[in-house]
Design a protein around this motif. Structure first.
Motif, mmCIF file in Angstrom:
data_model
loop_
_atom_site.group_PDB
_atom_site.id
_atom_site.type_symbol
_atom_site.label_atom_id
_atom_site.label_comp_id
_atom_site.label_asym_id
_atom_site.label_seq_id
_atom_site.Cartn_x
_atom_site.Cartn_y
_atom_site.Cartn_z
ATOM 1 N N THR A 351 0.825 -1.206 0.000
ATOM 2 C CA THR A 351 0.000 0.000 0.000
ATOM 3 C C THR A 351 0.861 1.258 0.000
ATOM 4 O O THR A 351 0.325 2.365 0.010
ATOM 5 C CB THR A 351 -0.916 0.033 1.239
ATOM 6 N N SER A 352 2.183 1.073 -0.036
ATOM 7 C CA SER A 352 3.009 2.288 0.017
ATOM 8 C C SER A 352 2.876 3.164 -1.235
ATOM 9 O O SER A 352 3.109 4.362 -1.157
ATOM 10 C CB SER A 352 4.463 1.942 0.295
ATOM 11 N N PRO A 353 2.470 2.615 -2.400
ATOM 12 C CA PRO A 353 2.270 3.545 -3.537
ATOM 13 C C PRO A 353 0.961 4.327 -3.442
ATOM 14 O O PRO A 353 0.663 5.119 -4.327
ATOM 15 C CB PRO A 353 2.227 2.613 -4.758
ATOM 16 N N ILE A 354 0.181 4.106 -2.386
ATOM 17 C CA ILE A 354 -1.123 4.772 -2.307
ATOM 18 C C ILE A 354 -1.021 6.067 -1.516
ATOM 19 O O ILE A 354 -0.478 6.103 -0.418
ATOM 20 C CB ILE A 354 -2.163 3.830 -1.667
ATOM 21 N N TYR A 355 -1.550 7.118 -2.087
ATOM 22 C CA TYR A 355 -1.558 8.431 -1.456
ATOM 23 C C TYR A 355 -2.993 8.902 -1.350
ATOM 24 O O TYR A 355 -3.717 8.892 -2.340
ATOM 25 C CB TYR A 355 -0.745 9.427 -2.281
#
Lengths: 485, 593
Positions: A351-355
């Motif tokens: 989920t780290s690419p989610i902003y």
């Protein structure tokens, strides 16, 4: 000198006298005769309450209200008890419940009643409406008579305990009402629950415990668990029970939205969904019924007052038997709006690419929150969403995106059901445009386990550090608008 | 025989009676106490003097509640909750009556008279050669400056007040109007400028001074008033009354000196940029690589140890020293008790005061740089919604747990009194500079920094020769060198400055063409002070000072009225506005009871 000593002696004598009197004891002593008698003594000494006093003796509550705790008793006068059901006097259980329905713990004064009324817990576990001048439907005759352990009111009518909403549905079942039977019988199930089970041995083959029969299951009701506990005396509800033709019609309207492999499954779903909207919290007397109400599940429906067949005023609200109830389909079959920020997973779990962002809608200057995904480094990387209780019908599908960052071709697509479903092709997410776009139609043909997965899939390009601006994702929301024929 | 026996008994009894009667009276046995000093014995050496100074600051701490309540609740950023008591409601609605404890001038004068007494004794000590001349000058100046600060505050709140610089025995002598005539604020400030300008020592206590020590676990270095900040404020106030650019310049000079307290250190008091990769900063920042992660709201740095919030929560470390100029502590170990928990917290306190809707709207009308989030993240770090109530948490970070916001210990109420910090210094300097023809410098410090605004080619990076750019090319106190370039290499003292808004990750709009840049920038300075310094006790003073400078009571009145408008009380808004349009109604009644 002599004089002086006499004066001194006098002073000393006075002080001594003062300290020895029991002025304060007198001052503090209870001198109100009301307070020398306890509640039972007070009732027993009142000739007009002799019948109720006899009931108190008979049921054992005479001892209770002599205890050193505080109580309030609403004692019916002898005249009032003339008119009560003769069976009560002869049935020990009923009589006990009857007497308990006139006693409450703690002191309640008519002067302190909340407006318009207070709902008080009584010794029989039920609640009663207490007004300045009335107890339930009985008029208060004499009020606020103090006793050593509480307060006594006398009433000119008796207040026999009645059943709660759940009890009335139980009795409607006896009148062959199908909806009542469904709620009361079909939804009552046994569930394995070993919390209070009695273990009587161990299965030598499996090593699992063996429980005493009957102790490892509990009986529960889906309606009480999933809608409202309408048997709860402390809360109030208004329940609408449909008569058999109306129930058949209302339930029948829903069948098409719960298509499954089996008729029984469809039926159980449409029954449940037809029934669950028919309770609202609050006690609405016939003259207080609003034109329309909203259920816990968001469904608004109109109440046709002229179709009320029977009204039951229960101990915790009202039960209405209705000869007509036309809940509009668009009220029950409502659109799904899936917010971009409410994702449930991604294609590789990262989920780290989610902003998640809050921005201003350039069209109306109102804030909104959305999802932006960037630098995930995976071809056709996706963000997954899940919606529940999805009706079997056709949907018009829309999304709203706001790409305020990359002024280049940026493709993404929506896949429904599986991430490879190709009902909807790739679309370019235009730069600096915020609007809702119609993507096409999608039909859910079978209900299955009720949920539907939606995938926001990134561009079909080999990721590199130079094309991160082309495989980003933007999503404010997805909207599925059911088409109701 | 019997008679004489009775007589004896009677006389014995009488004696006993009188003994009992007098046994409660101390004067009968007026012995010198063994464990306490008499007044004359207190001031014997420098350590006695230090004890007097620290004791004075302890007394001063009792003003914290009044200072914050009067300067914030009377203005527009703070509002009363339904729990607020009648006294606070009066302060909020500008209907303070004489018996309101927040309008009691006595606590101010208790500190002032304490100062007067200490100063007199310091003089006696010096005459008796009981401490060194340097020690005398340092301590004397500290106490005199603190007195001036308290006078300034009392003047701001009460308008006309008696100005007393000599010691006397009891506080009640203040009442004597014939002996101590009351000065209006303008005259008072003039007196304070003159007397403070004359104090013999304006620097900080030097390292090694006996007062720089640890008390109850706190280092005392920033306990003491910064005299140059005070002087700057006094000149700034005087310039507001007189319009004198010379006063503005004197203010700017004093502020500039404070900015350079740490010499050429590029971080301290220079409002530096955020650390976008390591997050070691006191700026609005986003966890990890903030250049990318700034697009995720969830990654806002919102902890006690890093980022802007940590300004109010962190211990006395390097980052603390980057910002703090003056701060005092509340601790379980000493009195008085922290008043802010009871006022602000809905957990363990009475929750009497909250952020006003007007303040929330201020934060929510800002736009963040790059990610364009439509709010000022400082708002989210100044107040939090706890149990669906907006709670001013700026004062509660050491009392509540870091992420779940429940009291760490209900019985311990640690906290701080925020008195002066770098952002405030920059905003005040900008206000002065702006009125001394330096609008561009003021703009730079408040918005996006010196380097960007004085660059011949802004944003061109470091791979160039910046020898002749990125500087103000101005005289002291307007000389700033913010060069940062690699060919040749420059890392000038101001190269990290990004402005107050820059540090808060906000966009900076240019001054619209055709607008009066002085007034526009001044408006922006005041708004920026609200966003940055909310609830630190500057708001009412700021509004008043600018309203006085512009001779426009409406500047203050409309802003305060807006608080009630936005809270949905139009009736109160218009009556309060009408009231505050009359300057005389700005001041609390000065009644000595």
């Amino acid at each position: 000198m002599k004089k002086k000593s006499v004066v001194l002696a006098l002073c000393l004598w006075c002080t001594a006298q003062l300290s020895c009197t029991r002025k304060w004891d007198d001052h503090n002593k209870a001198n109100d005769n009301d307070l020398t008698q306890n509640l039972y003594e007070k009732i027993a000494n009142d000739a007009s309450l002799s019948k109720f006093a006899g009931y108190l003796e008979k049921t054992g509550y005479a001892d209770t209200i002599q205890l050193n705790k505080t109580f309030t008793v609403w004692a019916p006068t002898n005249d009032a008890l003339q008119s009560i059901d003769a069976t009560i006097g002869n049935d020990a259980t009923k009589l006990k419940a009857f007497v308990a329905h006139h006693i409450a713990r703690l002191s309640y004064y008519t002067t302190l009643v909340q407006s318009p009324y207070s709902r008080l817990p009584l010794l029989d576990g039920k609640y009663a409406i207490f007004k300045q001048a009335a107890f339930e439907d009985a008029t208060i005759n004499t009020s606020d008579r103090l006793a050593a352990n509480g307060v006594l009111h006398t009433i000119t009518g008796a207040a026999a305990p009645v059943g709660n909403c759940w009890n009335y549905i139980d009795s409607l079942k006896g009148l062959n009402n199908n909806m009542a039977t469904y709620i009361n019988v079909t939804l009552t199930k046994a569930r394995r629950d070993t919390t209070n089970a009695v273990q009587i041995g161990i299965n030598p083959q499996t090593g699992e415990p063996i429980y005493q029969k009957g102790t490892d299951t509990v009986i529960h009701n889906d309606f009480i668990d999933g809608v409202y506990d309408i048997s709860n005396e402390s809360k109030e509800y208004t329940v609408f029970i449909l008569d058999n033709p109306t129930w058949l019609k209302e339930r029948g309207k829903l069948d098409t939205f719960y298509k499954t492999g089996g008729i029984d499954t469809t039926l159980s779903l449409s029954l449940w969904n037809a029934a669950r909207d028919m309770v609202v919290p609050g006690s609405y007397a016939p003259d207080q019924l609003p034109d329309s109400v909203q259920s816990k599940f968001g469904t608004w429906f109109q109440i046709n007052r002229s179709a009320i067949q029977t009204v039951y005023h229960t101990s915790n609200g009202y039960v209405y038997v209705m000869g007509d109830m036309d809940v509009k389909l668009r009220q029950r079959i409502r659109p799904y709006v899936v917010q971009g920020e409410s994702y449930s997973g991604t294609s590789n779990g990262s989920t780290s690419p989610i902003y998640l962002r809050t921005l201003i809608n350039p069209n109306n200057n109102q804030p909104f929150s959305d999802l932006f995904a960037y630098s995930h480094g995976v071809n056709k990387w996706y963000v997954r969403y899940r919606i529940y209780n999805v009706f079997t019908t056709k949907y018009k599908v829309y999304w709203t995106t706001y790409n305020n960052r990359f002024n280049n071709t940026l493709n993404q697509r929506l896949a429904i059901g599986t991430s490879t479903n190709t009902t909807f092709p790739y679309r370019n997410v235009a730069y600096n445009v915020y609007n809702e776009e119609y993507l096409g139609d999608y039909t859910v043909s079978t209900y299955g386990n009720g949920y539907l997965d939606l995938y926001l899939v990134s561009a079909d390009i080999a990721p590199s550090s130079s094309n991160m601006n082309q495989n980003a994702l933007f999503l404010d929301y997805i909207r599925l608008e059911p088409v109701i024929q | 025989m019997i008679m004489s026996a009775i007589k004896k008994i009677v006389s014995l009894l009488t004696l006993l009676f009188f003994t009992t009667l007098f046994s409660g009276c101390k004067k009968l046995f007026d012995v010198q106490p063994e464990q306490a000093l008499d007044k004359e014995e207190v001031y014997q050496n420098v350590y006695d003097a230090d004890a007097a100074v620290l004791g004075l600051y302890g007394k001063f701490l009792q003003l914290a509640k009044q200072y914050v309540v009067l300067n914030e609740l009377r203005a527009d950023l703070m509002d009363a909750t339904l729990n607020a008591d009648e006294d606070l409601k009066q302060v909020n609605e500008h209907t303070v009556t004489e018996d309101n404890p927040y309008a009691d001038p006595r606590p101010f004068y208790e500190v002032i008279l304490n100062c007067n007494d200490i100063l007199k004794n310091f003089d006696i000590m010096r005459d008796g050669k009981k401490f060194k001349e340097d020690e005398y000058r340092q301590r004397y100046s500290d106490v005199a400056a603190l007195r001036a600060w308290v006078y300034l505050q009392a003047g701001i709140q009460f308008g006309k007040i008696p100005y007393i610089t000599e010691p006397f025995e009891t506080v009640n002598d203040v009442k004597n109007e014939a002996k101590y005539p009351r000065l209006d604020l303008k005259t008072l400030i003039d007196s304070l400028v003159n007397s403070t300008e004359r104090i013999p020592y304006k620097e900080l206590y030097p390292t090694g001074a006996s007062l720089i020590t640890n008390v109850d676990g706190y280092n005392t270095a920033k306990f003491f008033i910064n005299k140059k900040c005070l002087l700057g404020d006094l000149y700034l106030w005087r310039s507001a009354f007189t319009g004198s650019t010379a006063d503005s310049r004197k203010a700017a000079e004093n502020y500039k000196d404070v900015m350079e307290t740490y010499g050429t250190n590029v971080d301290n008091y220079r409002v530096r940029f955020s650390d976008v990769t390591k997050n070691v900063d006191i700026a609005i920042n986003y966890w990890g690589d903030a250049r990318i992660n700034q697009y995720d709201e969830r990654r806002l740095v919102d902890v006690n140890t890093s980022g802007w919030r940590s300004i109010f929560a962190r211990g006395q470390d390097d980052l603390y020293n980057q910002e703090w100029i003056w701060m005092l502590y509340f601790d379980k170990g000493f009195k008085p008790e922290n008043p802010f928990i009871d006022l602000f917290s809905n957990r363990g306190g009475r929750y009497q005061l909250k952020p006003s809707q007007a303040a929330i709207d201020f934060w929510n009308s800002q736009v963040q740089s790059e990610n364009n989030f439509p709010y000022d993240a400082r708002g989210r770090l100044t107040y939090k919604t706890l149990g669906s109530q907006p709670v001013i948490t700026k004062y509660l970070y050491n009392y509540l747990t870091e992420d779940t916001y429940v009291p760490v210990s209900v019985l311990e109420k640690p906290g701080k009194w925020f008195l002066y910090r770098a952002a405030q210094l920059h905003l005040r300097y900008s206000e002065a500079a702006n009125r001394d023809g330096r609008s561009r410098i003021a703009y730079a410090l408040v918005h996006n920094g010196i380097a960007y605004n004085f660059d011949s080619n802004p944003g061109a990076g470091t791979s160039r020769d910046v020898t002749n750019t990125q500087q103000t090319f101005d005289i002291y106190p307007y000389n700033f060198d913010a060069r940062m370039g690699d060919y040749p290499s420059y890392r000038a003292p101001w190269h990290r400055n990004v402005g107050v808004r820059g540090r808060a990750h906000l966009t900076s709009a240019p001054i619209p063409s055709g607008a009066d840049s002085v007034l526009t920038i001044e408006d922006r300075i005041i708004t920026e002070s609200a966003l940055e310094l909310a609830y630190e006790g500057t708001r009412w003073q700021d509004l008043m000072r600018v309203a006085i400078r512009r001779n426009d009571a409406g500047f203050l009145a409309t802003r305060v009225a807006a608080k009630f408008e936005k809270a949905g009380n139009a009736g109160l808004a218009s009556s309060i506005k009408a009231k505050l349009m009359n300057q005389n109604n700005w001041y609390l009644p000065f009644k000595w009871k």
